[in-house]
Design an enzyme around this catalytic site. Sequence first.
Site, short mmCIF file in Angstrom:
data_model
loop_
_atom_site.label_atom_id
_atom_site.label_comp_id
_atom_site.label_asym_id
_atom_site.label_seq_id
_atom_site.Cartn_x
_atom_site.Cartn_y
_atom_site.Cartn_z
CG HIS A 1 -22.09 44.60 -107.85
ND1 HIS A 1 -21.54 43.71 -108.74
CD2 HIS A 1 -21.04 45.11 -107.15
CE1 HIS A 1 -20.23 43.65 -108.58
NE2 HIS A 1 -19.90 44.50 -107.62
CB SER B 1 -18.47 44.58 -103.16
OG SER B 1 -18.65 43.70 -104.25
#
Length: 481
Positions: A417, A325
């Site tokens: 997340h 990410s």
Amino acid sequence: MSERAPVHFFDGVFDRTLANLRSAWREIALSARGVLSGAPRPDLPEDDVIRLRQQMLSCLDGRGGEVTARARAAELGRSYLALSPAGRERFLRLLAEEFDTDHAVVDDCCALVAAAADPAARSAAERALRAALTAPRVTLLRQFNALPEGVKFLVDRRAELIAIIGNGGDPALRGLADDLRDLLANWFDIGFLELRRITWDSPAALLEKLIAYEAVHEIQGWTDLKNRLEADRRCFAFFHPRMPDEPLIFVEVALVTGIAGDVHALLDEAAPVGNPQAADAAIFYSISNCQKGLVGISFGDFLIKRVVDALASELPRLKSFATLSPLPGFRAWLAAQAERGGLLPAAEARALRGLGGDLGEDGAERFLARLVERPDWQADARVAAALREPLLRLAARYLLQERAPSGRALDPVAHFHLSNGARVERLNWLGDVSEKGLQQSAGIMVNYLYRLGDIEANHEAYRDDGRVAASSAVRGLARAS
């Protein structure tokens, strides 16, 4: 590198959809006598507003039965689609201001609830209050649910409202946007959504939309897309039964050995196709929300969990489920912190001076910020070596310690997340040296690890106490900060 598909190609996809929608709604409007009317002028001048107001009232009066109600809604939608941006804003403002709740009626109902003398009277007063709190515009908007592509039409209208409102606070339009959000949140409950795998054999129209909607790592045309749908890749999306050809959100996954730290290796079209049966790690390298009108209606967390379950069932050798990410807010945070100073210890400041730069009155922090603004700084081995330690350390501090005013993690991807129960596993130096990766994240990428046995505990610790789960290596970097 494959040839990039031109922008007008994607415009054509959506233009065709719009043309088909207008045609279908015209046929529905023709199904009831006396409903079809002339299209308003694009900018919706005042005399057309009068006629439009009457159209809205006709949609609400309930006369003529179900066929007529559906035809009236279709004709109202056709009127909207014929307008210019200025005309559409006038349309939305009319709906927002003149079809809101009747505040006087709400006040009267509240008084009746307060004055109710027995349970039966209170129950009746509460029912009346609930009815009074439902704005007529909500009743009108619900009628689009019965039309082909009607739900997609409402999703797109909320996207337009969000764009019109911007960061301002127009109360009437914001109220309409909130009504649409609440309506769509009920319709897009996770229980109604279908998880589907997208492959190279999926319909071409759907594949076109993947290219258009990809928001993290731009798809550079058909060859790039085919590479992302090879045997060692997976792509999953959520769909709604009333929008069966429109992905709501999709995730791209690479099946590899070991946790990946370089997105360019994952996207390399020349790399050999791996054996998914031999892979031990699933790397979620791109998650894209497709419908701007569904902002604030979250199902990304459910998507990841459902995909993890599907992959674990299909490929039992998989041991690690992790993301690769970006840190989309890191560079902006770094620039702001550099103005305040105090980021760099003396040893790191000396290393920066060793690059030959004259710090002058700027100080080491501003010099660092100026360095990462240079184009291709990462290609200069001396500069990259000097920046590696301070940038990784500051990235760890940014992820683990920096907070938004609400108390959540400052970085939006980290918040997503961490809320889903992942932990910050590893920082990857120069994992994304694309223009976007350097501009947002100084080239650094993050692995968020989803350990199936820890997801719930990590989620609760973050939600309840703001505690961020992280590996010892990342924690050590943050402590050094």
